[in-house]
Design a protein around this motif. Structure first.
Motif, PDB file in Angstrom:
ATOM      1  N   GLN A   1      -5.255  -3.737   7.995  1.00  0.00           N
ATOM      2  CA  GLN A   1      -3.884  -3.292   7.680  1.00  0.00           C
ATOM      3  C   GLN A   1      -3.690  -1.808   8.001  1.00  0.00           C
ATOM      4  N   ILE A   2      -4.742  -1.033   7.859  1.00  0.00           N
ATOM      5  CA  ILE A   2      -4.579   0.397   8.179  1.00  0.00           C
ATOM      6  C   ILE A   2      -4.261   0.567   9.664  1.00  0.00           C
ATOM      7  N   MET A   3      -4.985  -0.149  10.512  1.00  0.00           N
ATOM      8  CA  MET A   3      -4.693  -0.036  11.940  1.00  0.00           C
ATOM      9  C   MET A   3      -3.350  -0.691  12.279  1.00  0.00           C
ATOM     10  N   ASP A   4      -2.977  -1.711  11.510  1.00  0.00           N
ATOM     11  CA  ASP A   4      -1.663  -2.323  11.715  1.00  0.00           C
ATOM     12  C   ASP A   4      -0.564  -1.302  11.392  1.00  0.00           C
ATOM     13  N   ALA A   5      -0.793  -0.535  10.322  1.00  0.00           N
ATOM     14  CA  ALA A   5       0.186   0.494   9.949  1.00  0.00           C
ATOM     15  C   ALA A   5       0.279   1.552  11.048  1.00  0.00           C
ATOM     16  N   ALA A   6      -0.865   1.903  11.650  1.00  0.00           N
ATOM     17  CA  ALA A   6      -0.848   2.889  12.749  1.00  0.00           C
ATOM     18  C   ALA A   6      -0.032   2.337  13.918  1.00  0.00           C
ATOM     19  N   ARG A   7      -0.187   1.043  14.185  1.00  0.00           N
ATOM     20  CA  ARG A   7       0.618   0.432  15.262  1.00  0.00           C
ATOM     21  C   ARG A   7       2.096   0.447  14.881  1.00  0.00           C
ATOM     22  N   GLU A   8       2.360   0.168  13.623  1.00  0.00           N
ATOM     23  CA  GLU A   8       3.734   0.108  13.135  1.00  0.00           C
ATOM     24  C   GLU A   8       4.419   1.479  13.259  1.00  0.00           C
ATOM     25  N   MET A   9       3.623   2.534  13.072  1.00  0.00           N
ATOM     26  CA  MET A   9       4.183   3.896  13.170  1.00  0.00           C
ATOM     27  C   MET A   9       4.378   4.305  14.620  1.00  0.00           C
ATOM     28  N   GLN A  10       3.941   3.442  15.540  1.00  0.00           N
ATOM     29  CA  GLN A  10       4.055   3.698  16.982  1.00  0.00           C
ATOM     30  C   GLN A  10       3.471   5.052  17.359  1.00  0.00           C
ATOM     31  N   SER A  11       2.315   5.351  16.780  1.00  0.00           N
ATOM     32  CA  SER A  11       1.684   6.622  17.129  1.00  0.00           C
ATOM     33  C   SER A  11       1.008   6.483  18.490  1.00  0.00           C
ATOM     34  N   ASN A  12       0.532   7.589  19.042  1.00  0.00           N
ATOM     35  CA  ASN A  12      -0.107   7.576  20.354  1.00  0.00           C
ATOM     36  C   ASN A  12      -1.197   6.510  20.394  1.00  0.00           C
ATOM     37  N   ARG A  13      -1.083   5.557  21.290  1.00  0.00           N
ATOM     38  CA  ARG A  13      -2.077   4.480  21.437  1.00  0.00           C
ATOM     39  C   ARG A  13      -2.376   3.743  20.128  1.00  0.00           C
ATOM     40  N   SER A  14      -1.501   3.815  19.145  1.00  0.00           N
ATOM     41  CA  SER A  14      -1.756   3.258  17.803  1.00  0.00           C
ATOM     42  C   SER A  14      -2.946   3.926  17.132  1.00  0.00           C
ATOM     43  N   ASP A  15      -3.161   5.182  17.459  1.00  0.00           N
ATOM     44  CA  ASP A  15      -4.298   5.904  16.882  1.00  0.00           C
ATOM     45  C   ASP A  15      -4.009   6.403  15.477  1.00  0.00           C
ATOM     46  N   LEU A  16      -5.089   6.645  14.741  1.00  0.00           N
ATOM     47  CA  LEU A  16      -4.953   7.276  13.423  1.00  0.00           C
ATOM     48  C   LEU A  16      -5.930   8.457  13.395  1.00  0.00           C
ATOM     49  N   TYR A  17      -5.399   9.639  13.677  1.00  0.00           N
ATOM     50  CA  TYR A  17      -6.246  10.833  13.746  1.00  0.00           C
ATOM     51  C   TYR A  17      -6.788  11.228  12.371  1.00  0.00           C
ATOM     52  N   GLU A  18      -5.997  10.880  11.343  1.00  0.00           N
ATOM     53  CA  GLU A  18      -6.379  11.259   9.978  1.00  0.00           C
ATOM     54  C   GLU A  18      -7.474  10.334   9.441  1.00  0.00           C
ATOM     55  N   ILE A  19      -8.202  10.815   8.447  1.00  0.00           N
ATOM     56  CA  ILE A  19      -9.138   9.960   7.727  1.00  0.00           C
ATOM     57  C   ILE A  19      -8.344   9.277   6.618  1.00  0.00           C
ATOM     58  N   ALA A  20      -8.403   7.941   6.594  1.00  0.00           N
ATOM     59  CA  ALA A  20      -7.645   7.186   5.583  1.00  0.00           C
ATOM     60  C   ALA A  20      -8.498   7.059   4.326  1.00  0.00           C
ATOM     61  N   LEU A  21      -8.002   7.639   3.257  1.00  0.00           N
ATOM     62  CA  LEU A  21      -8.774   7.680   2.014  1.00  0.00           C
ATOM     63  C   LEU A  21      -8.090   6.794   0.982  1.00  0.00           C
ATOM     64  N   TRP A  22      -8.794   5.766   0.513  1.00  0.00           N
ATOM     65  CA  TRP A  22      -8.175   4.812  -0.416  1.00  0.00           C
ATOM     66  C   TRP A  22      -7.998   5.449  -1.781  1.00  0.00           C
ATOM     67  N   ASP A  23      -6.748   5.618  -2.160  1.00  0.00           N
ATOM     68  CA  ASP A  23      -6.418   6.296  -3.420  1.00  0.00           C
ATOM     69  C   ASP A  23      -7.077   5.625  -4.628  1.00  0.00           C
ATOM     70  N   GLU A  24      -7.006   4.301  -4.663  1.00  0.00           N
ATOM     71  CA  GLU A  24      -7.533   3.593  -5.841  1.00  0.00           C
ATOM     72  C   GLU A  24      -9.044   3.758  -5.993  1.00  0.00           C
ATOM     73  N   SER A  25      -9.730   4.123  -4.908  1.00  0.00           N
ATOM     74  CA  SER A  25     -11.197   4.224  -4.975  1.00  0.00           C
ATOM     75  C   SER A  25     -11.666   5.563  -5.555  1.00  0.00           C
ATOM     76  N   VAL A  26     -10.738   6.508  -5.679  1.00  0.00           N
ATOM     77  CA  VAL A  26     -11.142   7.849  -6.111  1.00  0.00           C
ATOM     78  C   VAL A  26     -11.374   7.849  -7.623  1.00  0.00           C
ATOM     79  N   SER A  27     -12.613   8.167  -8.016  1.00  0.00           N
ATOM     80  CA  SER A  27     -12.885   8.201  -9.458  1.00  0.00           C
ATOM     81  C   SER A  27     -13.964   9.227  -9.752  1.00  0.00           C
ATOM     82  N   LEU A  28     -13.962   9.682 -10.998  1.00  0.00           N
ATOM     83  CA  LEU A  28     -14.996  10.636 -11.427  1.00  0.00           C
ATOM     84  C   LEU A  28     -15.736  10.054 -12.610  1.00  0.00           C
TER      85      LEU A  28
END
Ligand code: NAD
Length: 342
Positions: free
Chosen positions: A263-290
């Motif tokens: 789905q992350i790469m699908d979202a990159a395609r949906e955003m019509q970014s260059n070549r459907s690339d995602l330059y950013e690191i995708a960090l799952w919010d729900e996984s962040v814990s201390l």
């Protein structure tokens, strides 16, 4: 500071090279003089609509001509006509090309598949931009190392880190490759720590990290499971606030349906970014814990594109064109980084 365009050559126009060529062509302070191809394949033909084609072996010129692809010259000709060569040839080839760049008195950037000794410094824009200022030979670290540096540097810088344990679940190969595997197995790297731990230390010198790498049958992205023991006390909110200052870290939400790399790469395609690339690191919010002093999180790395902004910034550092903040801002603006919301 220089007031003219930096002339850039791209040697090796595969997964990484073609993306760098495109990114460089979007910058106001640099221009692509040409790209080097080995074969007159579909990629050469498409590239010839945009870039001058140079070849690494003159004896292939007729093959290119027969396919209607105009050859502007050889690798040697290109090396004589640029200020810097971005070497994005396969692992180990860059090191062999270094002598040519040296003889032509030009600068060169190498990629993460080369040994760290190929450059005078290794590069990540956030963690050590200044170490490459005015350098001649620089190596941009690999996709996995870039992914780790992007999210760990903000935390290291703000809270300090005692130790990191990271498990890297690596894509087997890139989507355009139908030859490599595995296609039906899980292949751990039996060397622990994997090479990523020492590699990260080339861009964050003081970090204490262990990594385990496991290859799985997918082509889309890598996934990292990171546990970092912090030096200073921090809350989840403070950690997230810190990451929010860095545009190349993008928080994504499983609850919005972004529950896997598909789905992350699908979202990159949906955003019509260059070549459907995602330059950013995708960090799952729900996984962040201390838990106590240990921060845990899970992130996904688009291996084909996360190192592209770093290559652009490395050029600026090597010619001392702009300082770190300004260079990152220019690169991000040109590539649409920081304006996304997925
Ligand atoms: P690739 O195989 O997709 O592309 C390499 C290109 O270089 C191909 O087009 C190939 O035909 C060409 N080539 C081969 N020999 C050549 C030569 N002698 N002269 C000129 N061109 C030649 O490889 P890639 O994935 O783009 O990797 C390039 C570098 O980037 C490697 O160091 C790799 O480790 C690194 N890297 C790759 C990724 C990734 O996920 N693909 C991510 C980050 C860094």
């Amino acid at each position: 500071m220089l007031s003219f365009m930096i002339k850039v050559g791209i040697n090796g126009y595969g997964t990484i090279g073609r993306r760098i060529a495109h990114a460089v062509s979007l910058q106001p302070d640099m221009t692509v003089i040409g790209i080097v191809k080995t074969k007159p394949d579909y990629i050469s033909r498409i590239a010839s609509n945009t870039f001058n084609i140079f070849i690494n072996d003159l004896k292939n010129k007729e093959d290119f001509n027969n396919r209607g692809i105009k050859v502007k010259g050889t690798l040697e000709d290109l090396a004589g006509d640029v200020d810097i060569m971005i070497d994005s040839t396969p692992e180990g080839v860059g090191e062999k090309n270094k002598q040519l760049y040296d003889e032509n008195n030009i600068k060169a950037i190498f990629q993460g598949g080369e040994k760290s000794t190929v450059g005078e410094s290794s590069f990540n824009a956030y963690s050590n931009f200044n170490e490459s200022v005015n350098k001649r030979f620089v190596r941009v670290v690999s996709c996995n190392t870039t992914g780790l540096a992007r999210t760990l540097f903000p935390i290291y810088n703000r809270f300090g880190i005692k130790h990191v344990d990271a498990t890297l679940i690596r894509r087997a190969t890139d989507p355009n490759d139908s030859k490599k595997g595995p296609i039906n197995s899980i292949e751990p790297s039996l060397k622990i720590p994997s090479h990523h731990a020492p590699d990260l230390k080339t861009v964050i010198s003081g970090i204490n990290i262990d990594t385990v790498a496991i290859k799985v049958p997918t082509t889309l992205m890598h996934v990292h499971v990171v546990k970092a023991q912090l030096k200073e006390k921090a809350s989840r909110e403070e950690v997230v606030e810190e990451w929010n200052k860095y545009h190349r870290v993008l928080r994504v939400y499983g609850k919005e349906g972004l529950s896997s790399t598909a789905q992350i790469m699908d979202a990159a395609r949906e955003m019509q970014s260059n070549r459907s690339d995602l330059y950013e690191i995708a960090l799952w919010d729900e996984s962040v814990s201390l838990s106590g002093d240990t921060l845990s999180y899970i992130q996904a790395v688009h291996q084909e594109s996360d190192v592209i902004p770093e290559n652009v910034d490395a050029i600026r550092a090597m010619f001392n064109l702009e300082d770190k903040e300004k260079s990152i801002e220019m690169t991000d603006k040109s590539l649409g980084i920081g304006r996304r919301n997925i």
